[in-house]
Design a protein around this motif. Sequence first.
Motif: not given
Lengths: 141, 411
Positions: A5-6, A125-134
Amino acid sequence: MKASDWLAAHPAEAVTVSPEASLPEAAALFLEHPEVRDIYVVDAEGRVCGHLGFRRLAGLLLAHLRPTHSRRQLVERVVGGSVREHMDDHVLVMRPDERISEVFHHHMERRVEAIPVVDGERRLLGVIRIADLLRKAINRY
Amino acid sequence: MEILLIGILLLAGLAFGTLGSHYFGVPRVVGYILIGMLFSPDLLGDYLGLDAARWTQPLVAIALGIVAYLIGGAATVGQLRRLGVSIITATVGKVTGAFLLVFAGFVWLGVGVPDLPGWGVPLVLAALATITAPAAIVAIIHQYRARGPLTTALLGMVAMDDALGVVIFSVVLALLAADGVVSALPLVVWEIVAALVIGGIGGWLIERISRLLHEHELRLVALVGAIILLVGLAEAWHFSGLLAAMTLGFTARWFGGSHAERLFEPVEQLEEMVFVLFFTFAGLYFDLSVAVEHGWLILLFFMLRAAGQVVGSWIGARLGGAPPAIANNVGLGMLPQGGVAVGMALMLEGQPRFAEMATLAINIITASTLLTESIGALAARFGLQRAGELDMANGGQHAGQQGRRNGDEGK
């Protein structure tokens, strides 16, 4: 929220490199993508087989600027080597159906700045950037 | 009282070492040793009723185990292959030269103690002579921004030669622990084989376990726990703890594949504390009267070790096909001697058979370490300059300032 989902809401492409690439080649990738701090090593079939962080790579290529070295770092400085020899082959990955809240802590402990999401065959499939979570977290306030 | 003293030694040693380094440009180890001497039996130690020999030994054994683990994990088999033949042969030559010359010199002089055979003291001193301090050499290279084939050779050699020294020292202790060479053989075989097998199994296990531990803090507990367990087993089952810890590091690195940081970085952070302990403890045992009485032995040890290293590394480098610029200078760069040798000398104090020679060995190694701080650093600089690898224009200007800032020589 699940990783899939993210990724659908915040698509972020991972930067990859071949295990046979040289360290300067890997460094050039970091310089081409200044926002990236983690690159993933993929084999000929596109499966993730390693991880190389920016600080690790900079430490290797700028070793001559350091006044102290451990013995391990001394040998690394002398022999150099390809990405394969310096990558972390124990990459912590995330499955699309996993919840971010369940695995986030483990990734933070590894001092990475992005979480790779892979399919059943370890293809990125992709990456979840911690900066985006922040960014999302502070938008709530 | 001992726990209080350890705290004082660590903090006062750190303060003295860093202040001395900052204001007077002397290496930090000098401050560490001076603080240890302040608490020796001749000064405050007697007043406080402390017998250093009794309580320092478990700490020395653990600290040496930690250093041996790091020495063992310095390189993978693939990296060893790529180091280059000349670096390997020069390292073997340097270690062999220092060992043989110190051994021959002290046998010729007939230096001995009643509890050991005539060749006992020379053998132990020769084994201690094989160790080199990497930090001093790295500091010089950094100070003067040295670059080139000799610099590379020196960096490779200082990373590797302690591993040979640990093996030699372990074999020497095993040989001397028994009466007579024939009766020593089964003991030596057990000490070495058990250390290799148990250390090897431990290395495999700890690498597997570390994969399950994502937290840096938990890995540190597992790694230090494994080292202490191994050193304890070595004491209980009478095999070489030093060699076992080194094998633990080597096999952990081997099974760990690429990127061994997770197995070594947590432990590397303890290394400075280990060296503060070694040097302050060496100060505790330092006896000025012994050093003065045996001053000529200290000088002789220093000279024989230096000559052996220079000649041995020249022969080794030439046999390995190194050009004259490397072969002629590489031995000069390897004189500094530091914490590992001091730690090994301290270890002798805990073994009844070596107790009588331990004071002599600790004093010789501590005093010669202080000597190598100045002469060793100058020799390394001379060798690098002669090979044309020093950037005097840029590095030289900042050398004094940088030296004060680093102060790492001797570790």
